[in-house]
Design an enzyme around this catalytic site. Structure first.
Site, PDB file in Angstrom:
ATOM      1  N   ARG A 154      49.088  41.383  27.424  1.00 50.36           N
ATOM      2  CA  ARG A 154      49.432  41.366  28.855  1.00 50.36           C
ATOM      3  C   ARG A 154      50.750  42.099  29.071  1.00 50.36           C
ATOM      4  NH1 ARG A 154      48.242  36.697  29.069  1.00 50.36           N
ATOM      5  NH2 ARG A 154      46.082  37.079  29.631  1.00 50.36           N
ATOM      6  N   GLU A 201      31.971  35.919  40.097  1.00 55.97           N
ATOM      7  CA  GLU A 201      31.153  35.908  38.877  1.00 55.97           C
ATOM      8  C   GLU A 201      31.486  37.147  38.037  1.00 55.97           C
ATOM      9  OE1 GLU A 201      26.596  35.376  37.482  1.00 55.97           O
ATOM     10  OE2 GLU A 201      26.968  35.553  39.644  1.00 55.97           O
ATOM     11  N   ASP A 214      41.715  40.610  33.333  1.00 57.90           N
ATOM     12  CA  ASP A 214      40.619  40.115  32.507  1.00 57.90           C
ATOM     13  C   ASP A 214      41.018  40.357  31.065  1.00 57.90           C
ATOM     14  OD1 ASP A 214      37.864  38.878  32.903  1.00 57.90           O
ATOM     15  OD2 ASP A 214      37.528  40.293  31.272  1.00 57.90           O
TER      16      ASP A 214
HETATM   17  P1  ITT Z   1      40.487  34.123  35.664  1.00 56.60           P
HETATM   18  O1  ITT Z   1      39.232  34.906  35.439  1.00 56.60           O
HETATM   19  O2  ITT Z   1      40.396  33.206  36.829  1.00 56.60           O
HETATM   20  O3  ITT Z   1      41.707  34.991  35.687  1.00 56.60           O
HETATM   21  P2  ITT Z   1      39.903  33.097  33.016  1.00 56.60           P
HETATM   22  O4  ITT Z   1      40.642  32.194  32.063  1.00 56.60           O
HETATM   23  O5  ITT Z   1      38.448  32.795  33.281  1.00 56.60           O
HETATM   24  O6  ITT Z   1      40.720  33.146  34.404  1.00 56.60           O
HETATM   25  P3  ITT Z   1      39.201  35.555  31.670  1.00 56.60           P
HETATM   26  O7  ITT Z   1      37.772  35.551  32.059  1.00 56.60           O
HETATM   27  O8  ITT Z   1      39.965  36.854  31.705  1.00 56.60           O
HETATM   28  O9  ITT Z   1      40.079  34.588  32.561  1.00 56.60           O
HETATM   29  O10 ITT Z   1      39.288  34.934  30.215  1.00 56.60           O
HETATM   30  C1  ITT Z   1      40.444  35.049  29.492  1.00 56.60           C
HETATM   31  C2  ITT Z   1      40.397  34.054  28.333  1.00 56.60           C
HETATM   32  O11 ITT Z   1      40.879  34.730  27.162  1.00 56.60           O
HETATM   33  C3  ITT Z   1      41.358  32.909  28.599  1.00 56.60           C
HETATM   34  O12 ITT Z   1      40.694  31.835  29.225  1.00 56.60           O
HETATM   35  C4  ITT Z   1      41.836  32.587  27.200  1.00 56.60           C
HETATM   36  O13 ITT Z   1      40.903  31.771  26.556  1.00 56.60           O
HETATM   37  C5  ITT Z   1      41.832  33.935  26.512  1.00 56.60           C
HETATM   38  N1  ITT Z   1      43.147  34.594  26.632  1.00 56.60           N
HETATM   39  C6  ITT Z   1      43.471  35.675  27.399  1.00 56.60           C
HETATM   40  N2  ITT Z   1      44.784  35.953  27.290  1.00 56.60           N
HETATM   41  C7  ITT Z   1      45.286  35.032  26.454  1.00 56.60           C
HETATM   42  C8  ITT Z   1      46.583  34.773  25.953  1.00 56.60           C
HETATM   43  O14 ITT Z   1      47.627  35.504  26.323  1.00 56.60           O
HETATM   44  N3  ITT Z   1      46.732  33.756  25.122  1.00 56.60           N
HETATM   45  C9  ITT Z   1      45.691  33.005  24.743  1.00 56.60           C
HETATM   46  N4  ITT Z   1      44.442  33.145  25.173  1.00 56.60           N
HETATM   47  C10 ITT Z   1      44.241  34.165  26.033  1.00 56.60           C
END
Ligand code: ITT
Length: 202
Positions: A185, A48, A77
């Site tokens: 990233r 969470e 994140d």
């Molecule tokens: P994990 O926590 O399991 O790693 P998540 O998708 O829930 O996966 P986050 O809580 O870090 O991860 O949310 C990141 C969100 O931000 C991701 O779902 C995308 O919507 C956006 N995001 C992050 N990096 C991105 C990228 O390089 N390109 C496009 N969207 C991105």
């Protein structure tokens, strides 16, 4: 007798603490040069995200996955912060709407015709030791603009609306190598990779 001090034991395995396939693919590309076996976190292990910052959530994910598996773990994140929306969706990027298409639609609707379209992607990456303590962390940022409608099919998440004026392309219109060189990233891994090599292999 020679006196050798090992500060950190070099691991054989690194657990990638993500459930997002787009993110996983990018992380694997950055980690390709590291001499470690990468393994995806167990699917049932849901952490969470209760932190209030990207870094706090990255720490939480890496630490919990490391403790649960007894292995080194890496977590990312990240999210999109839109200036005219006071930084939203921010840490709520993955939870802004039920599907990616709806997340994009929500950002575009909230921005409407607002001419101020500046935004940034932020990424915090953290590496935890098997006991859950944090060994390394880094943050990267990429500045761009939000288009009025999506363009391109590459990448994932908000990539089709995130536009880099100097490239005249969205992240979703770029080959992966270009996105990697500009992205939040990519910036975070540029800081982290030399630190990883120093920590484990020096
Ligand atoms: P994990 O926590 O399991 O790693 P998540 O998708 O829930 O996966 P986050 O809580 O870090 O991860 O949310 C990141 C969100 O931000 C991701 O779902 C995308 O919507 C956006 N995001 C992050 N990096 C991105 C990228 O390089 N390109 C496009 N969207 C991105």
């Amino acid at each position: 007798m020679t006196n050798i001090t090992f500060t950190e034991k070099t691991p054989n395995l690194l657990i990638v603490a993500t459930g997002n396939p787009g993110k996983l693919q990018e992380m694997q590309a950055y980690l390709a040069d590291i001499n470690l076996q990468l393994q995806l976190k167990p699917q049932h292990l849901e952490i969470e995200e209760t932190g209030e910052t990207f870094l706090a959530n990255a720490r939480l994910k890496a630490s919990e996955v490391a403790k649960a598996t007894g292995e080194w773990a890496i977590a990312d994140d990240s999210g999109l912060a839109v200036e005219a929306l006071d930084g939203r969706p921010g840490i709520y990027s993955a939870r802004y709407a039920p599907t990616v298409a709806e997340q994009i639609e929500r950002v575009l609707t909230e921005l409407g015709d607002n001419p101020h379209r500046r935004a940034k992607f932020v990424c915090a990456i953290t590496i935890a030791r098997p006991d859950g303590t944090i060994a390394l962390e880094a943050e990267g940022t990429c500045h761009g603009e939000i288009l009025h409608s999506p363009r391109g099919n590459a990448g994932f998440g908000y990539d089709p609306i995130f536009y880099l004026p100097r490239e005249n392309k969205t992240f979703a219109e770029m080959p992966p190598e270009s996105k990697h060189s500009f992205s939040h990233r990519g910036q975070a891994f540029q800081i982290l990779l030399p630190q990883m090599k120093k920590l484990w292999y020096d």
